[in-house]
Write an enzyme that holds these catalytic residues in place. Structure first.
Site, PDB file in Angstrom:
ATOM      1  N   LYS A 142       0.852  -1.352  -0.028  1.00  0.00           N
ATOM      2  CA  LYS A 142      -0.502   0.248  -0.153  1.00  0.00           C
ATOM      3  C   LYS A 142       0.487   1.130   0.005  1.00  0.00           C
ATOM      4  O   LYS A 142       2.264   1.316   0.401  1.00  0.00           O
ATOM      5  CB  LYS A 142      -1.116   0.089   0.917  1.00  0.00           C
ATOM      6  CG  LYS A 142      -1.624  -0.718   0.940  1.00  0.00           C
ATOM      7  CD  LYS A 142      -2.884  -1.419   2.186  1.00  0.00           C
ATOM      8  CE  LYS A 142      -3.903  -1.864   2.420  1.00  0.00           C
ATOM      9  NZ  LYS A 142      -5.068  -1.869   3.375  1.00  0.00           N
TER      10      LYS A 142
ATOM     11  N   TYR B  38     -12.073  -1.799  -3.201  1.00  0.00           N
ATOM     12  CA  TYR B  38     -12.732  -1.830  -1.968  1.00  0.00           C
ATOM     13  C   TYR B  38     -14.416  -1.377  -1.593  1.00  0.00           C
ATOM     14  O   TYR B  38     -14.542  -1.046  -0.497  1.00  0.00           O
ATOM     15  CB  TYR B  38     -11.753  -0.652  -1.030  1.00  0.00           C
ATOM     16  CG  TYR B  38     -10.918  -1.147  -0.167  1.00  0.00           C
ATOM     17  CD1 TYR B  38     -10.489  -2.191   0.342  1.00  0.00           C
ATOM     18  CD2 TYR B  38      -9.325  -0.685  -1.043  1.00  0.00           C
ATOM     19  CE1 TYR B  38      -9.499  -2.688   0.672  1.00  0.00           C
ATOM     20  CE2 TYR B  38      -8.380  -1.094  -0.330  1.00  0.00           C
ATOM     21  CZ  TYR B  38      -8.334  -2.339   0.644  1.00  0.00           C
ATOM     22  OH  TYR B  38      -7.197  -2.569   1.402  1.00  0.00           O
TER      23      TYR B  38
ATOM     24  N   PHE C 247     -15.227   4.916   7.094  1.00  0.00           N
ATOM     25  CA  PHE C 247     -13.605   4.609   6.592  1.00  0.00           C
ATOM     26  C   PHE C 247     -13.505   4.464   5.620  1.00  0.00           C
ATOM     27  O   PHE C 247     -12.731   5.185   4.599  1.00  0.00           O
ATOM     28  CB  PHE C 247     -12.654   3.970   6.996  1.00  0.00           C
ATOM     29  CG  PHE C 247     -13.088   2.573   7.063  1.00  0.00           C
ATOM     30  CD1 PHE C 247     -12.944   2.192   6.261  1.00  0.00           C
ATOM     31  CD2 PHE C 247     -13.547   1.958   7.870  1.00  0.00           C
ATOM     32  CE1 PHE C 247     -12.778   0.581   5.920  1.00  0.00           C
ATOM     33  CE2 PHE C 247     -13.688   0.691   8.408  1.00  0.00           C
ATOM     34  CZ  PHE C 247     -13.558  -0.392   6.642  1.00  0.00           C
TER      35      PHE C 247
ATOM     36  N   ARG D 189      -1.972 -14.271   4.857  1.00  0.00           N
ATOM     37  CA  ARG D 189      -2.852 -13.458   6.413  1.00  0.00           C
ATOM     38  C   ARG D 189      -2.197 -13.270   7.314  1.00  0.00           C
ATOM     39  O   ARG D 189      -1.749 -12.874   8.263  1.00  0.00           O
ATOM     40  CB  ARG D 189      -4.312 -14.070   6.455  1.00  0.00           C
ATOM     41  CG  ARG D 189      -5.037 -14.180   5.337  1.00  0.00           C
ATOM     42  CD  ARG D 189      -5.746 -13.190   5.237  1.00  0.00           C
ATOM     43  NE  ARG D 189      -6.586 -12.112   6.364  1.00  0.00           N
ATOM     44  CZ  ARG D 189      -7.539 -11.008   6.123  1.00  0.00           C
ATOM     45  NH1 ARG D 189      -7.357  -9.773   4.816  1.00  0.00           N
ATOM     46  NH2 ARG D 189      -8.429 -10.852   6.612  1.00  0.00           N
TER      47      ARG D 189
ATOM     48  N   THR E  92      -5.367  -7.110  10.966  1.00  0.00           N
ATOM     49  CA  THR E  92      -5.349  -4.870  10.182  1.00  0.00           C
ATOM     50  C   THR E  92      -5.321  -3.751  11.021  1.00  0.00           C
ATOM     51  O   THR E  92      -4.607  -3.293  10.976  1.00  0.00           O
ATOM     52  CB  THR E  92      -7.125  -4.953  10.644  1.00  0.00           C
ATOM     53  OG1 THR E  92      -7.264  -6.516   9.580  1.00  0.00           O
ATOM     54  CG2 THR E  92      -7.288  -3.776   9.681  1.00  0.00           C
TER      55      THR E  92
ATOM     56  N   ARG F 159       2.262  -5.953   9.458  1.00  0.00           N
ATOM     57  CA  ARG F 159       1.612  -5.029   9.709  1.00  0.00           C
ATOM     58  C   ARG F 159       2.443  -4.203  11.736  1.00  0.00           C
ATOM     59  O   ARG F 159       2.637  -3.660  11.616  1.00  0.00           O
ATOM     60  CB  ARG F 159       0.344  -5.471   9.975  1.00  0.00           C
ATOM     61  CG  ARG F 159      -0.296  -5.082   8.735  1.00  0.00           C
ATOM     62  CD  ARG F 159      -0.992  -5.668   8.594  1.00  0.00           C
ATOM     63  NE  ARG F 159      -2.215  -5.759   6.781  1.00  0.00           N
ATOM     64  CZ  ARG F 159      -3.386  -5.852   7.271  1.00  0.00           C
ATOM     65  NH1 ARG F 159      -4.160  -6.540   7.808  1.00  0.00           N
ATOM     66  NH2 ARG F 159      -3.722  -5.358   6.126  1.00  0.00           N
TER      67      ARG F 159
ATOM     68  N   ASN G 115      -1.773   0.021   6.734  1.00  0.00           N
ATOM     69  CA  ASN G 115      -1.123  -0.542   7.584  1.00  0.00           C
ATOM     70  C   ASN G 115      -0.634  -1.405   6.403  1.00  0.00           C
ATOM     71  O   ASN G 115      -0.034  -2.690   6.664  1.00  0.00           O
ATOM     72  CB  ASN G 115      -2.888  -1.274   7.726  1.00  0.00           C
ATOM     73  CG  ASN G 115      -3.588  -1.797   7.293  1.00  0.00           C
ATOM     74  OD1 ASN G 115      -3.679  -1.939   5.886  1.00  0.00           O
ATOM     75  ND2 ASN G 115      -4.605  -2.540   7.842  1.00  0.00           N
TER      76      ASN G 115
ATOM     77  N   HIS H 188      -2.015  -5.270   1.951  1.00  0.00           N
ATOM     78  CA  HIS H 188      -3.353  -6.291   1.363  1.00  0.00           C
ATOM     79  C   HIS H 188      -3.416  -7.824   1.327  1.00  0.00           C
ATOM     80  O   HIS H 188      -2.404  -7.707   0.367  1.00  0.00           O
ATOM     81  CB  HIS H 188      -4.405  -5.518   0.200  1.00  0.00           C
ATOM     82  CG  HIS H 188      -5.571  -6.240  -0.023  1.00  0.00           C
ATOM     83  ND1 HIS H 188      -6.890  -6.559   0.642  1.00  0.00           N
ATOM     84  CD2 HIS H 188      -5.485  -7.407  -0.823  1.00  0.00           C
ATOM     85  CE1 HIS H 188      -7.746  -7.310  -0.281  1.00  0.00           C
ATOM     86  NE2 HIS H 188      -6.764  -8.332  -0.636  1.00  0.00           N
TER      87      HIS H 188
ATOM     88  N   GLU I 262      -9.656 -10.980  -7.049  1.00  0.00           N
ATOM     89  CA  GLU I 262      -9.095  -9.452  -6.997  1.00  0.00           C
ATOM     90  C   GLU I 262      -7.751  -9.732  -8.071  1.00  0.00           C
ATOM     91  O   GLU I 262      -7.601  -8.577  -8.530  1.00  0.00           O
ATOM     92  CB  GLU I 262      -8.415  -9.512  -5.408  1.00  0.00           C
ATOM     93  CG  GLU I 262      -9.758  -9.265  -4.918  1.00  0.00           C
ATOM     94  CD  GLU I 262      -8.849  -9.142  -2.995  1.00  0.00           C
ATOM     95  OE1 GLU I 262     -10.110  -9.012  -2.189  1.00  0.00           O
ATOM     96  OE2 GLU I 262      -7.568  -9.734  -3.454  1.00  0.00           O
TER      97      GLU I 262
HETATM   98  P1  ATP Z   1      -7.300  -5.839   3.920  1.00  0.00           P
HETATM   99  O1  ATP Z   1      -8.583  -5.806   2.968  1.00  0.00           O
HETATM  100  O2  ATP Z   1      -6.272  -4.549   3.314  1.00  0.00           O
HETATM  101  O3  ATP Z   1      -6.117  -6.444   3.432  1.00  0.00           O
HETATM  102  P2  ATP Z   1      -8.156  -6.467   6.527  1.00  0.00           P
HETATM  103  O4  ATP Z   1      -8.624  -8.221   5.747  1.00  0.00           O
HETATM  104  O5  ATP Z   1      -7.694  -6.752   7.191  1.00  0.00           O
HETATM  105  O6  ATP Z   1      -7.109  -5.882   5.525  1.00  0.00           O
HETATM  106  P3  ATP Z   1     -10.494  -5.556   6.489  1.00  0.00           P
HETATM  107  O7  ATP Z   1     -11.148  -5.190   7.534  1.00  0.00           O
HETATM  108  O8  ATP Z   1     -10.598  -6.030   4.864  1.00  0.00           O
HETATM  109  O9  ATP Z   1      -8.662  -5.597   7.481  1.00  0.00           O
HETATM  110  O10 ATP Z   1      -9.987  -4.057   5.524  1.00  0.00           O
HETATM  111  C1  ATP Z   1     -10.147  -3.308   4.649  1.00  0.00           C
HETATM  112  C2  ATP Z   1      -9.070  -1.757   5.162  1.00  0.00           C
HETATM  113  O11 ATP Z   1      -9.715  -0.981   5.217  1.00  0.00           O
HETATM  114  C3  ATP Z   1      -7.912  -1.821   6.040  1.00  0.00           C
HETATM  115  O12 ATP Z   1      -7.122  -3.200   5.860  1.00  0.00           O
HETATM  116  C4  ATP Z   1      -7.734  -1.071   6.387  1.00  0.00           C
HETATM  117  O13 ATP Z   1      -6.656  -0.011   5.278  1.00  0.00           O
HETATM  118  C5  ATP Z   1      -8.703  -0.287   6.121  1.00  0.00           C
HETATM  119  N1  ATP Z   1      -9.478  -0.348   8.115  1.00  0.00           N
HETATM  120  C6  ATP Z   1     -10.101  -0.906   8.482  1.00  0.00           C
HETATM  121  N2  ATP Z   1     -10.498  -0.554   9.461  1.00  0.00           N
HETATM  122  C7  ATP Z   1     -10.420   0.786   9.374  1.00  0.00           C
HETATM  123  C8  ATP Z   1     -10.732   1.589  10.190  1.00  0.00           C
HETATM  124  N3  ATP Z   1     -11.182   1.104  11.448  1.00  0.00           N
HETATM  125  N4  ATP Z   1      -9.554   3.267  10.017  1.00  0.00           N
HETATM  126  C9  ATP Z   1      -9.468   3.165   8.872  1.00  0.00           C
HETATM  127  N5  ATP Z   1      -9.202   2.149   8.067  1.00  0.00           N
HETATM  128  C10 ATP Z   1      -9.697   1.200   8.130  1.00  0.00           C
HETATM  129 MG    MG Z   2      -9.574  -7.488   3.613  1.00  0.00          MG
END
Ligand code: ATP
Ligand code: MG
Length: 139
Positions: free
Chosen positions: A10, A50, A58, A86, A92, A103, A113, A116, A127
């Site tokens: 990212k 997304y 967010f 993962r 996350t 992370r 973070n 992805h 994807e």
């Molecule tokens: P990713 O999908 O990016 O691999 P993830 O599966 O661990 O991450 P998700 O819950 O799918 O987490 O959230 C997608 C992305 O949205 C996160 O990686 C982060 O960049 C952003 N995100 C998630 N929660 C928050 C939050 N509370 N505030 C801001 N951004 C957030």
């Molecule tokens: Mg995710």
């Protein structure tokens, strides 16, 4: 069984020149980088990627963030690649991430973070198809 997952390095990570360090963690975990391209995501790409989070508070911030700097999109291959990546990424929120995870090592916040990774084989296929064609992937 060998499978594929989709990864994004990212903007917070590319901005800090961490592509190589993150790739080292990926490769040390036994995952093979079988396709990789540095791109700047446009708004349509970021919104589509997304889409599942469109209702979250967010979402707008997340889309802006993903467009803010170049990203590196990747296809990773290996035994149980989805679950393994993962695990390698960590939680996350970096505050909750286990030691040695990407992370924990590099993420700046729950939003910024660093990486992805797909959360299922089904999403991995979708994807990957958003950013690569089969001929881009050299296993
Ligand atoms: P990713 O999908 O990016 O691999 P993830 O599966 O661990 O991450 P998700 O819950 O799918 O987490 O959230 C997608 C992305 O949205 C996160 O990686 C982060 O960049 C952003 N995100 C998630 N929660 C928050 C939050 N509370 N505030 C801001 N951004 C957030
Ligand atoms: Mg995710």
């Amino acid at each position: 069984m060998s499978e594929r997952t989709f990864s994004i390095i990212k903007p917070d990570a590319t901005r800090r020149n961490l592509t190589g360090k993150i790739n080292a963690v990926i490769e040390d975990a036994g995952l093979r980088i079988v396709a990789q391209r540095r791109i700047r995501m446009n708004e349509a790409q970021a919104k589509k990627f997304y889409e599942v989070h469109a209702a979250r508070p967010f979402y707008g911030e997340l889309v802006e963030f993903m467009m803010s700097e170049p990203v590196v999109v990747q296809v990773l291959e290996g035994e149980g690649a989805v679950a393994k990546y993962r695990e390698v990424m960590g939680a996350t929120n970096p505050a909750d991430a286990a030691p040695g995870t990407i992370r924990k090592l590099y993420a700046e916040s729950v939003g910024e973070n660093s990486v992805h990774g797909s959360d299922s084989q089904e999403n991995a296929a979708l994807e990957i198809a958003q950013f690569f064609t089969e001929t881009d992937i050299v296993g």
